[in-house]
Each structure stands twice: as structure tokens, then as C-alpha cells.
Design an enzyme around this catalytic site. Structure first.
Site: not given
Ligand code: PMP
Length: 308
Positions: A52, A151, A184
Site C-alpha cells: 500500500r 494514504k 469511513e
């Protein structure tokens, strides 16, 4: 001994771990990061976190100056230098120092940092009794503007929502996207159980593809619980039987009230508890060994120095 921080290929004591004020990670939030956990002498889902990290970096055209193998070794070595078996690891790669303009081409050398420490996100009793959350006016970033799948070091969207949580007196919030679908929390994914089906928003709702989320889906399938990655609204959450949040730092935490509506019985649900139990059992027994049998102990005790 002071914490040893990995900084651009060297280990330095915490007090000396400094980066330039011209670093675009600081000036513009230009960079990517990961939050990783180690339990019981093993790093939990290290490969997924590395993938990721490198995917986030690729998306923002940030060339990480070390290979994934070197990053894996640097992560393990950071834990060894600090004699840690249980830890929270923060890996940061920023664009590096440039000038005061935002052009990334002026930043020749990305900064790489690995910090190993501990983290407590929520008080222990919330895990037992469950958490009350609210939805907030701040909407999730549009995927076409700043994709939540990256991210990135730019967490102002989550921080704005967290400010609303603090203002309203709640520990966490749920963010909706522009269409009003639940996405989220500020640093966690969300699950509900509705009519016996475990549901979580899909990637295209505008979420970070949580690694804990993937593990929960995995253990649910192993347990024969039907799962669905589907869009849902506040109404679905308010009328769900169960709800919980998942994240590397928070792990999995039950939610018992949303916007003043009691979820299910108002107590952590049976499926939630079973999944949290299965998650913890996996986390305690799997992962990449930090101190493999026969590892050279002198390296563990070693001081500063270069990794490569
Ligand atoms: N969403 C956001 C916005 C996050 O910051 C995080 C934590 N990294 C998560 C979800 C949960 O992801 P993970 O389970 O991989 O920690």
C-alpha cells in the site's frame, strides 16, 4: 536508551531525528505514510502495508529511494534497535526538501522515516461497552480531487471531521461522501451487520482500503458469515443490528450508538465480538518474525549507523 529513529538510511536518537523546514511533507503534506503494528514479536501484515505504501507513492509519482526489500529490512531493524516486540510503526516518505514553491521537481531527494513507538487510540472500556459516534457535515474528499485510496500526508479532511467530533464531544465520527453514502471514520473503516449480512462500503465509496478491513472480511468468510461490499446510507447504520470500526491503531471497536440512535441492543453484538476475537487470535499468532531464531544478537544491541 533513547528511541532510535530510522532517518534516510541511518539510525539516530529521537532527539536528533530532524527534517528540513523546506521538506514538502511539512510545507504541503506532500508525501505518503503507513501505520503498522507489531504484536508478540511479529509484524502484522507487513507485506500488505509495504504494497500500500509503494502504491500510494506510485500514485503521487513519488520515487521511494529504497526498494521494498530494503524497506522491509529497515522496518524490522527499527524494531530490533528499540528492542520492541509490541509496537506501532509509523513509516513516512515525503517529497523531501525543495524550495518554497510547490513544484515536486525541485525536491531531488525524498525523506524516509521509520518511527517505532506505542499507541493507544481509545480508552480500554470503549472496547467493552462500545462507542457512540455521529455523522458530521464535513464530507469525505472527492475521489476525483484527492483520492482517499492514497494514504497521503494530507489528513486535513480527517482532521476537520475530528474537530467536529471533539466539538460535539464524541470520540469518532462517520463521514459521508458527496452523495450521502457512508464512507469511513477519520482513521478507521466501518462495518455494519444488517439482516445478518456483514456490510462495508466499497472502494469507490471513497475510502482507504484498510488492511484490518480486509482481515475482517477474511475472518467473516472463514466463519461463514455473508459479506457484502456495498454502498449504504445513515438509515442503514441507524437500523443495523451491529456496527464496528476497524483500523491498525484502533484494531476493531464496537459502535453502539450513531446520531443518537441505538444500534441493535445498545451493546456490542455477537457477530462483532466473534469477529474481533478471530481478528485478535490471528494478529497474535501470525506475521513477520522480528527476531528470527538464530538472528545475530549483536545487531540488536548495536547503536547508530547506516543500514546500506
Ligand atoms: N481509513 C483511514 C482514513 C485511515 O487512516 C485508516 C488507518 N490507516 C484506515 C481507514 C484503516 O486502515 P488500516 O486497517 O489499514 O489501518
Amino acid at each position: 536508551m533513547s528511541r532510535q529513529i530510522y532517518l534516510d538510511g541511518r539510525f539516530v536518537p529521537k532527539e536528533e531525528a530532524r527534517v528540513s523546514v523546506f521538506d514538502h511533507g511539512f510545507l504541503y503534506g506532500d508525501g505518503v505514510f503507513e501505520g503498522i503494528r507489531a504484536y508478540n514479536g511479529r509484524v502484522w501484515r507487513l507485506e500488505e502495508h509495504l504494497v500500500r505504501l509503494y502504491e500510494s507513492a506510485k500514485s503521487i509519482m513519488l520515487p521511494i529511494p529504497i526498494s521494498m526489500d530494503e524497506m522491509r529490512e529497515a522496518t524490522l531493524e527499527t524494531l530490533r534497535r528499540n528492542n520492541l516486540r509490541d509496537a506501532y510503526i509509523r513509516t513516512v516518505v515525503s517529497r523531501g526538501a525543495g524550495d518554497l514553491g510547490l513544484d515536486p521537481r525541485k525536491c531531488p531527494k525524498p525523506t524516509v522515516i521509520i518511527i517505532a513507538d506505542t499507541i493507544t487510540l481509545y480508552p480500554e472500556e470503549l472496547y467493552r461497552i462500545g462507542m457512540k459516534v455521529v455523522t458530521v457535515p464535513t464530507r469525505k474528499n472527492l475521489s476525483d480531487a484527492l483520492n482517499p485510496r492514497i494514504k497521503s500526508l494530507n489528513y486535513l479532511n480527517s482532521i476537520l471531521a475530528k474537530l467536529e467530533a471533539n466539538h460535539l464531544g464524541y470520540p469518532e465520527v462517520l463521514l459521508m461522501n458527496q452523495e450521502g453514502y457512508i464512507t469511513e471514520g477519520t482513521g478507521d473503516n466501518v462495518f455494519i451487520v444488517r439482516r445478518g449480512v456483514l456490510m462495508t462500503p466499497p472502494n469507490n465509496a471513497g475510502i482507504l482500503e484498510g488492511i484490518t478491513r480486509a482481515v475482517i472480511l477474511e475472518v467473516a468468510k472463514e466463519a461463514g458469515i455473508p459479506t457484502a461490499e456495498v454502498l449504504f446510507t445513515r438509515h442503514d447504520v441507524w437500523t443495523a443490528e451491529e456496527c464496528f470500526l476497524t483500523g491498525t491503531a484502533a484494531e476493531a471497536i464496537p459502535v453502539v450508538e450513531v446520531d443518537g440512535r441505538t444500534v441493535g441492543t445498545g451493546k456490542p453484538g455477537a457477530i462483532t465480538k466473534a469477529l474481533i476475537g478471530a481478528f485478535r487470535a490471528k494478529a497474535m499468532s501470525e506475521g513477520t518474525e522480528i527476531y528470527p531464531a538464530g538472528a545475530d544478537a549483536s545487531r540488536v544491541a548495536g547503536g547508530g549507523g547506516s543500514l546500506h
